[in-house]
Design a protein around this motif. Sequence first.
Motif, PDB file in Angstrom:
ATOM      1  N   SER A  31      10.729  -7.062   8.015  1.00  0.00           N
ATOM      2  CA  SER A  31       9.985  -6.266   7.055  1.00  0.00           C
ATOM      3  C   SER A  31       8.805  -7.083   6.547  1.00  0.00           C
ATOM      4  O   SER A  31       8.986  -8.136   5.956  1.00  0.00           O
ATOM      5  CB  SER A  31      10.896  -5.862   5.899  1.00  0.00           C
ATOM      6  N   LEU A  32       7.617  -6.586   6.828  1.00  0.00           N
ATOM      7  CA  LEU A  32       6.416  -7.270   6.359  1.00  0.00           C
ATOM      8  C   LEU A  32       6.041  -6.682   5.012  1.00  0.00           C
ATOM      9  O   LEU A  32       5.581  -5.554   4.921  1.00  0.00           O
ATOM     10  CB  LEU A  32       5.261  -7.083   7.340  1.00  0.00           C
ATOM     11  N   ARG A  33       6.271  -7.454   3.985  1.00  0.00           N
ATOM     12  CA  ARG A  33       5.854  -7.001   2.653  1.00  0.00           C
ATOM     13  C   ARG A  33       4.516  -7.660   2.362  1.00  0.00           C
ATOM     14  O   ARG A  33       4.450  -8.819   2.002  1.00  0.00           O
ATOM     15  CB  ARG A  33       6.904  -7.363   1.615  1.00  0.00           C
ATOM     16  N   VAL A  34       3.476  -6.875   2.555  1.00  0.00           N
ATOM     17  CA  VAL A  34       2.128  -7.421   2.499  1.00  0.00           C
ATOM     18  C   VAL A  34       1.356  -6.737   1.390  1.00  0.00           C
ATOM     19  O   VAL A  34       1.452  -5.518   1.210  1.00  0.00           O
ATOM     20  CB  VAL A  34       1.405  -7.221   3.852  1.00  0.00           C
TER      21      VAL A  34
ATOM     22  N   PRO B  38       0.815  -1.208   0.000  1.00  0.00           N
ATOM     23  CA  PRO B  38       0.000   0.000   0.000  1.00  0.00           C
ATOM     24  C   PRO B  38       0.854   1.267   0.000  1.00  0.00           C
ATOM     25  O   PRO B  38       2.062   1.203   0.203  1.00  0.00           O
ATOM     26  CB  PRO B  38      -0.804  -0.114   1.300  1.00  0.00           C
TER      27      PRO B  38
ATOM     28  N   LEU C 193       7.135   7.493   6.018  1.00  0.00           N
ATOM     29  CA  LEU C 193       7.977   6.318   5.822  1.00  0.00           C
ATOM     30  C   LEU C 193       9.335   6.452   6.488  1.00  0.00           C
ATOM     31  O   LEU C 193       9.884   7.534   6.592  1.00  0.00           O
ATOM     32  CB  LEU C 193       8.183   6.083   4.325  1.00  0.00           C
TER      33      LEU C 193
ATOM     34  N   ASN D  50       8.545  -3.623  10.376  1.00  0.00           N
ATOM     35  CA  ASN D  50       8.393  -2.559   9.404  1.00  0.00           C
ATOM     36  C   ASN D  50       7.315  -2.964   8.411  1.00  0.00           C
ATOM     37  O   ASN D  50       7.425  -3.987   7.756  1.00  0.00           O
ATOM     38  CB  ASN D  50       9.726  -2.336   8.685  1.00  0.00           C
ATOM     39  N   TYR D  51       6.246  -2.163   8.353  1.00  0.00           N
ATOM     40  CA  TYR D  51       5.215  -2.427   7.339  1.00  0.00           C
ATOM     41  C   TYR D  51       5.672  -1.774   6.047  1.00  0.00           C
ATOM     42  O   TYR D  51       5.641  -0.560   5.922  1.00  0.00           O
ATOM     43  CB  TYR D  51       3.876  -1.822   7.744  1.00  0.00           C
ATOM     44  N   SER D  52       6.098  -2.583   5.137  1.00  0.00           N
ATOM     45  CA  SER D  52       6.636  -2.052   3.899  1.00  0.00           C
ATOM     46  C   SER D  52       5.550  -1.303   3.112  1.00  0.00           C
ATOM     47  O   SER D  52       4.427  -1.771   2.997  1.00  0.00           O
ATOM     48  CB  SER D  52       7.177  -3.205   3.072  1.00  0.00           C
ATOM     49  N   ALA D  53       5.918  -0.151   2.593  1.00  0.00           N
ATOM     50  CA  ALA D  53       4.949   0.640   1.841  1.00  0.00           C
ATOM     51  C   ALA D  53       5.670   1.467   0.785  1.00  0.00           C
ATOM     52  O   ALA D  53       6.867   1.689   0.850  1.00  0.00           O
ATOM     53  CB  ALA D  53       4.172   1.560   2.774  1.00  0.00           C
TER      54      ALA D  53
END
Lengths: 182, 158
Positions: free
Chosen positions: B119-122, B49, B54, B147-150
């Motif tokens: 790192s959560l790449r969701v 997203p 960031l 870390n919510y990757s964005a």
Amino acid sequence: MAKSKNRMKNEINASSMADIAFLLLIFFLVTTTIAEDKGILVKLPPWSEEPLVELKFKPRNVYSVLVNAENQLLVRGQQMKIAELRDNTKEFIANPTRREDLSESPTRAIISLKNDRGTNYGTYLEVYNELQGAYNELWEEEALRKYNVGYSKRTNVKKRAVRNALPLVISEAEPTSYGTEN
Amino acid sequence: MAKFGSKRDKGTPAISTASLPDIIFILLFFFMVITKMRDAELKVTIRTPEASELTKLEKKSLVNYLYIGRPIEKYQSLYGTRPRIQLGDKFATVGDIPLFLEKHKVSVPEAQHASITSSLRVDGKITMGIVQDVKTQLRKSGQLKVNYSARTKVQAAE
């Protein structure tokens, strides 16, 4: 004899070196993905097996944000659009007009975030981003007011001072599971 | 003969290309240094997203990546379309996370264990259920820096 002498004098032809280097260069150009890993950094609370101690907070200090499976927002009992969330949060934390129903002081303000298992991850992150953004803006303003320099340009010690004046507390509750997951 | 000789003197000499390899090598080294080869082939579709607040992840060696998304078309007959976790280059379940974290941990000097980030790449289009399970597992494993990757949000014109 003459021929062999000539050969001895010859250097290795280096003109193809450029081509070889070019080949390697192009290979690395193509495989390069310039590191663009950015994201919202969070610190999760440690896990404990013991039942949680229920802490009592004055309702005026708690900013509850609920996100349901329809990706709708309920902020302190009222529906809200995500676009309004940031300014509303800032007002709640700083409480510039000393309203009775907003937080007593920024150090006592607590944001409680709760979502559903069916909530869209994109929406969740958008909400989190707004909450984080509200604090970032407040820190920026505080740093400007106190030190006359923007937050990002401060040293770590002063950054910490700013953060201590406006601590970021986002408490995440165990999500509900009303919505459908997919 | 004299005519020929004078003409040659006046003409501009060819530019020496002897330094060309050096220049190319400098470029080459630059790209070699900044290149990060993608270590895992993605088996799930991930479109992270957008967000604006960031933080950049500094040290690559201290980061482990957890991918969550729907399997790509090739694997859909086998794994269906529900979101799955990918660790390294394999599909995994929540139960595989502790071992994955431990494997990464041993490759990091002990002094830096505290700064390991997950790192959560969701994918932005999946629901929170599976993300929540992963978060709970990370908490249980003591991996709290997440870390919510964005992607950087493109400012909408107003």
